[in-house]
Every structure is written in structure tokens, then in C-alpha cells.
Design a protein around this motif. Structure first.
Motif, short mmCIF file in Angstrom:
data_model
loop_
_atom_site.label_atom_id
_atom_site.label_comp_id
_atom_site.label_asym_id
_atom_site.label_seq_id
_atom_site.Cartn_x
_atom_site.Cartn_y
_atom_site.Cartn_z
N GLN A 36 0.83 -1.21 0.00
CA GLN A 36 0.00 0.00 0.00
C GLN A 36 0.87 1.26 0.00
O GLN A 36 0.57 2.22 -0.72
CB GLN A 36 -0.93 0.00 1.21
CG GLN A 36 -2.04 -1.02 1.12
CD GLN A 36 -2.85 -1.13 2.40
OE1 GLN A 36 -2.47 -0.64 3.46
NE2 GLN A 36 -4.01 -1.79 2.31
N ALA A 37 1.93 1.26 0.80
CA ALA A 37 2.82 2.42 0.86
C ALA A 37 3.52 2.63 -0.48
O ALA A 37 3.67 3.77 -0.94
CB ALA A 37 3.85 2.25 1.98
N LEU A 44 1.81 9.35 -5.90
CA LEU A 44 2.36 10.69 -5.66
C LEU A 44 3.38 11.08 -6.73
O LEU A 44 3.38 12.21 -7.22
CB LEU A 44 3.00 10.77 -4.27
CG LEU A 44 2.05 10.87 -3.08
CD1 LEU A 44 2.81 10.71 -1.78
CD2 LEU A 44 1.30 12.19 -3.11
N GLU A 45 4.24 10.14 -7.08
CA GLU A 45 5.26 10.43 -8.09
C GLU A 45 4.62 10.70 -9.45
O GLU A 45 5.06 11.60 -10.17
CB GLU A 45 6.27 9.28 -8.16
CG GLU A 45 7.17 9.21 -6.94
CD GLU A 45 8.06 7.98 -6.91
OE1 GLU A 45 9.10 8.04 -6.23
OE2 GLU A 45 7.72 6.95 -7.54
N VAL A 80 7.77 17.45 -0.62
CA VAL A 80 7.74 17.03 0.78
C VAL A 80 6.91 15.75 0.92
O VAL A 80 7.33 14.80 1.61
CB VAL A 80 7.19 18.16 1.68
CG1 VAL A 80 6.88 17.65 3.09
CG2 VAL A 80 8.17 19.31 1.76
N ALA A 81 5.76 15.72 0.27
CA ALA A 81 4.89 14.53 0.36
C ALA A 81 5.58 13.30 -0.22
O ALA A 81 5.52 12.21 0.36
CB ALA A 81 3.58 14.80 -0.37
N VAL A 82 6.27 13.46 -1.34
CA VAL A 82 6.98 12.34 -1.95
C VAL A 82 8.09 11.87 -1.03
O VAL A 82 8.27 10.66 -0.80
CB VAL A 82 7.52 12.72 -3.35
CG1 VAL A 82 8.53 11.70 -3.85
CG2 VAL A 82 6.37 12.88 -4.34
N THR A 83 8.84 12.81 -0.46
CA THR A 83 9.94 12.45 0.45
C THR A 83 9.40 11.71 1.68
O THR A 83 9.97 10.70 2.11
CB THR A 83 10.72 13.70 0.88
OG1 THR A 83 11.27 14.31 -0.29
CG2 THR A 83 11.84 13.37 1.83
N GLN A 85 6.67 9.99 1.88
CA GLN A 85 6.19 8.67 1.47
C GLN A 85 7.35 7.73 1.20
O GLN A 85 7.26 6.54 1.47
CB GLN A 85 5.25 8.78 0.27
CG GLN A 85 4.48 7.52 -0.02
CD GLN A 85 3.59 7.11 1.15
OE1 GLN A 85 3.09 7.93 1.90
NE2 GLN A 85 3.40 5.81 1.31
N GLN A 86 8.45 8.25 0.68
CA GLN A 86 9.64 7.42 0.49
C GLN A 86 10.15 6.92 1.85
O GLN A 86 10.54 5.76 1.97
CB GLN A 86 10.74 8.21 -0.22
CG GLN A 86 10.46 8.46 -1.69
CD GLN A 86 11.43 9.44 -2.32
OE1 GLN A 86 12.02 10.29 -1.65
NE2 GLN A 86 11.56 9.36 -3.64
#
Length: 151
Positions: A36-37, A44-45, A80-83, A85-86
Motif C-alpha cells: 500500500q505504501a 504521488l510520483e 515534501v509529500a513524496v519524500t 512517502q519514500q
């Protein structure tokens, strides 16, 4: 003796089986959460790339200063959201590795206990076979001693 030892180990084996099943359940759940993550990171990407494409197509036709500021702010928020989530994916991967090790340990313990019980049962069978052979030998000796004409 060995058979009774194997019987006394049965509750220990049942506990080990429950622990192994629980670890397997948690491992499966961890895999689902990681998937899921990863899916969320992919979304997001893709959204980030799509938004950049909008910039290229819209920027070529000219934009206002307000639009540019909003775009830059939104793009920063997306980064920020992508980072984040990574980091979430990395955490879930580490957690999955930990859960896998726990399951492997519990599975190995269960296998070891099962092998131990099997060894005790094998020893009990060997002892029973020897006892049976001894009883048969004694019986044959008594029969040989009772034969007519040998007295």
C-alpha cells in the motif's frame, strides 16, 4: 520414557505453532502495508510528474506571477509529500524485514521441536521393538525348553 517425553512436549509444540501462525499473519499484514505504501508513493510520483508536465505546457504560453508562486508552493509541498512517502516505504520495508526474521525464527523453533519429538518417538519405537524382541526370545526359549523329548 521417550514417548511420554514426546507427549509432555505437545503443549510446547502447540504454543510454538500458535506463535509461528501469528508471526506469519503479521508478516502477511506487513507485506500488505508495504504494498500500500509503495502504491501510494507511485501515485504521488505520477501526480508530481503530471503537475510538472502541466507547468511545461502552460508555462510555454505564459503565466501570471500569482500562478507561478502557487505552482512553486504546490510543487514544494508535493516534494515534501513524496519524500515523506519514500521514508514511509523504507520504514515499512525495514519492518517487513524484521517481521520476516521473527517468522523465520519461530518457524525454525517449531521445526526443531517437531524434530525433537520425532526423535523421542523414534527412540520409543526402537525401545518397544527391542522389548518385543526380548519377550519373543524369552517365549521361544521357554517353548524350546518344554518340547517333548528334550527332557
Amino acid at each position: 520414557m521417550a514417548s511420554s517425553t514426546a507427549e509432555r512436549l505437545q503443549p510446547v509444540i502447540e504454543m510454538a505453532e500458535r506463535a509461528e501462525r501469528e508471526a506469519a499473519r503479521k508478516l502477511g499484514q506487513g507485506q500488505v502495508l508495504l504494498t500500500q505504501a509503495e502504491d501510494k508513493l507511485g501515485e504521488l510520483e505520477r501526480y508530481y510528474r503530471d503537475y510538472q508536465q502541466q507547468w511545461l505546457s502552460r508555462g510555454s504560453s505564459g503565466v501570471s506571477g500569482q500562478w507561478l508562486m502557487n505552482y512553486q508552493r504546490f510543487l514544494a509541498q508535493m516534494e515534501v509529500a513524496v519524500t515523506q512517502q519514500q521514508r514511509s516505504v523504507a520504514w515499512h520495508q525495514d519492518n517487513l524485514d524484521k517481521l520476516r526474521r521473527q517468522w523465520q525464527q519461530r518457524n525454525a523453533r517449531l521445526d526443531g521441536l517437531r524434530k525433537l519429538v520425532e526423535r523421542y518417538l523414534r527412540q520409543a519405537r526402537v525401545a518397544a521393538d527391542r522389548h518385543e524382541q526380548k519377550v519373543l526370545d524369552e517365549f521361544c526359549q521357554r517353548l524350546a525348553g518344554r518340547r517333548p523329548g528334550t527332557e
